[in-house]
Scaffold this motif. Structure first.
Motif, short mmCIF file in Angstrom:
data_model
loop_
_atom_site.label_atom_id
_atom_site.label_comp_id
_atom_site.label_asym_id
_atom_site.label_seq_id
_atom_site.Cartn_x
_atom_site.Cartn_y
_atom_site.Cartn_z
N LEU A 95 3.27 -18.45 -0.58
CA LEU A 95 3.83 -19.02 -1.20
C LEU A 95 3.07 -19.16 -2.82
O LEU A 95 3.91 -19.20 -3.88
N ALA A 96 2.14 -18.94 -2.50
CA ALA A 96 1.72 -19.32 -4.41
C ALA A 96 1.54 -17.63 -5.28
O ALA A 96 1.60 -17.83 -6.43
N TRP A 97 1.59 -16.54 -4.57
CA TRP A 97 1.17 -15.25 -5.19
C TRP A 97 2.60 -15.36 -6.03
O TRP A 97 1.66 -14.81 -7.29
N PRO A 98 3.89 -15.75 -6.01
CA PRO A 98 4.48 -15.60 -6.65
C PRO A 98 4.33 -16.06 -8.55
O PRO A 98 4.28 -14.85 -9.88
N LEU A 99 3.73 -16.72 -8.63
CA LEU A 99 3.00 -17.77 -9.93
C LEU A 99 1.71 -16.71 -10.65
O LEU A 99 2.14 -16.83 -11.65
N VAL A 100 1.68 -16.65 -9.41
CA VAL A 100 0.05 -15.84 -10.28
C VAL A 100 0.62 -14.61 -10.50
O VAL A 100 0.30 -13.90 -12.19
N GLU A 101 1.64 -14.14 -9.47
CA GLU A 101 2.13 -12.60 -10.43
C GLU A 101 2.89 -12.87 -11.56
O GLU A 101 2.68 -11.75 -12.69
N ARG A 102 2.89 -14.07 -11.63
CA ARG A 102 4.05 -14.42 -13.00
C ARG A 102 3.55 -14.47 -13.77
O ARG A 102 3.57 -14.20 -15.16
N ASP A 155 -0.19 -13.52 -14.59
CA ASP A 155 -0.69 -12.50 -14.52
C ASP A 155 -2.21 -13.39 -14.18
O ASP A 155 -2.85 -12.48 -15.00
N GLU A 156 -2.35 -13.85 -13.59
CA GLU A 156 -3.27 -15.12 -12.94
C GLU A 156 -4.44 -13.87 -11.91
O GLU A 156 -5.61 -14.28 -11.86
N HIS A 157 -3.69 -12.65 -11.99
CA HIS A 157 -4.83 -11.93 -10.12
C HIS A 157 -6.10 -11.86 -10.94
O HIS A 157 -6.66 -11.60 -12.12
N ILE A 158 -6.83 -11.39 -10.41
CA ILE A 158 -7.88 -10.50 -10.91
C ILE A 158 -7.98 -9.55 -11.15
O ILE A 158 -6.98 -8.31 -10.42
N ALA A 159 -8.23 -8.14 -12.66
CA ALA A 159 -8.12 -7.24 -12.73
C ALA A 159 -9.32 -7.01 -13.23
O ALA A 159 -10.23 -7.44 -13.72
N LEU A 210 8.25 -9.21 -5.30
CA LEU A 210 8.93 -8.30 -5.39
C LEU A 210 9.77 -8.16 -6.20
O LEU A 210 9.61 -7.56 -7.58
N VAL A 211 10.95 -9.66 -6.58
CA VAL A 211 11.18 -10.54 -7.59
C VAL A 211 11.01 -10.19 -8.94
O VAL A 211 11.36 -9.57 -9.66
N THR A 212 9.89 -11.02 -9.05
CA THR A 212 8.63 -11.50 -9.52
C THR A 212 8.52 -9.80 -10.55
O THR A 212 8.56 -9.73 -11.51
N LEU A 213 7.68 -9.27 -10.17
CA LEU A 213 7.71 -7.62 -9.89
C LEU A 213 8.86 -7.38 -10.76
O LEU A 213 8.71 -6.49 -12.09
N LEU A 214 9.72 -6.77 -10.16
CA LEU A 214 11.08 -6.13 -10.67
C LEU A 214 11.47 -7.01 -12.20
O LEU A 214 11.62 -6.09 -13.73
N PHE A 215 11.49 -7.71 -12.47
CA PHE A 215 11.74 -8.97 -13.68
C PHE A 215 10.38 -8.43 -14.71
O PHE A 215 10.88 -7.99 -15.82
N LYS A 216 9.25 -8.34 -14.15
CA LYS A 216 7.74 -7.57 -14.70
C LYS A 216 8.36 -6.15 -15.52
O LYS A 216 8.89 -6.19 -16.57
#
Length: 155
Positions: free
Chosen positions: A52-59, A61-65, A137-143
């Motif tokens: 549930l928290a993953w979409p906000l992290v993806e939007r 770009d706060e994941h580990i890079a 998945l939807v967030t990635l499509l928007f990106k």
């Protein structure tokens, strides 16, 4: 907005995990009896919270890079890498979302409960995981659409 709402639900699930953990420690120390369902419940709720928290992290770009080689990598190669990563993420999350919905719906159909002594329903957590994966998945499509609109081609 939806990502933020899902994150609030994730925070609530983690709060429940913390309360159950605290009650377990107190009950164990004071009464000598630990909660039999704590491990099952913690695992189920933590999985739901992560998805549930993953979409906000993806939007955001706060994941580990890992950007160790960015300073010496040509811009065109960084752009290509970004598109490859986005494509891979779309494929992986498409597969995860598809699989999670299959699991969640079959769990809902049988009203699956925990194997622990409490026997609480676990199908809602599985639906939460599927919902979170779908929103990622939807967030990635928007990106991807945003990158195309900015004119950031693959090469």
């Amino acid at each position: 907005m939806m990502e933020r709402s899902l994150t609030w639900v994730a925070a609530g699930l983690l709060a429940i995990v913390m309360v159950v953990g605290a009650v377990d420690v107190v009950a164990g120390e004071v009464f000598g009896a630990f909660l039999a369902f704590k491990v099952d419940m913690s695992g189920t709720l933590c999985a739901a919270a992560i998805f549930l928290a993953w979409p906000l992290v993806e939007r955001r770009d706060e994941h580990i890079a890992v950007d160790l080689f960015d300073p010496i990598t040509p811009a065109w190669l960084r752009g290509l890498r970004a598109w490859l990563a986005l494509g891979a993420a779309l494929v992986v999350f498409g597969l995860i979302a598809r699989g999670m919905w299959g699991i969640a719906l079959s769990s809902l159909a049988i009203r699956e409960t925990s194997a622990a002594t409490l026997g609480y329903p676990i199908w809602p957590a599985k639906i939460a995981c599927a919902l979170g994966a779908s929103v990622v998945l939807v967030t990635l499509l928007f990106k991807a659409v945003a990158r195309l609109r900015r004119g950031e081609g693959a090469a």
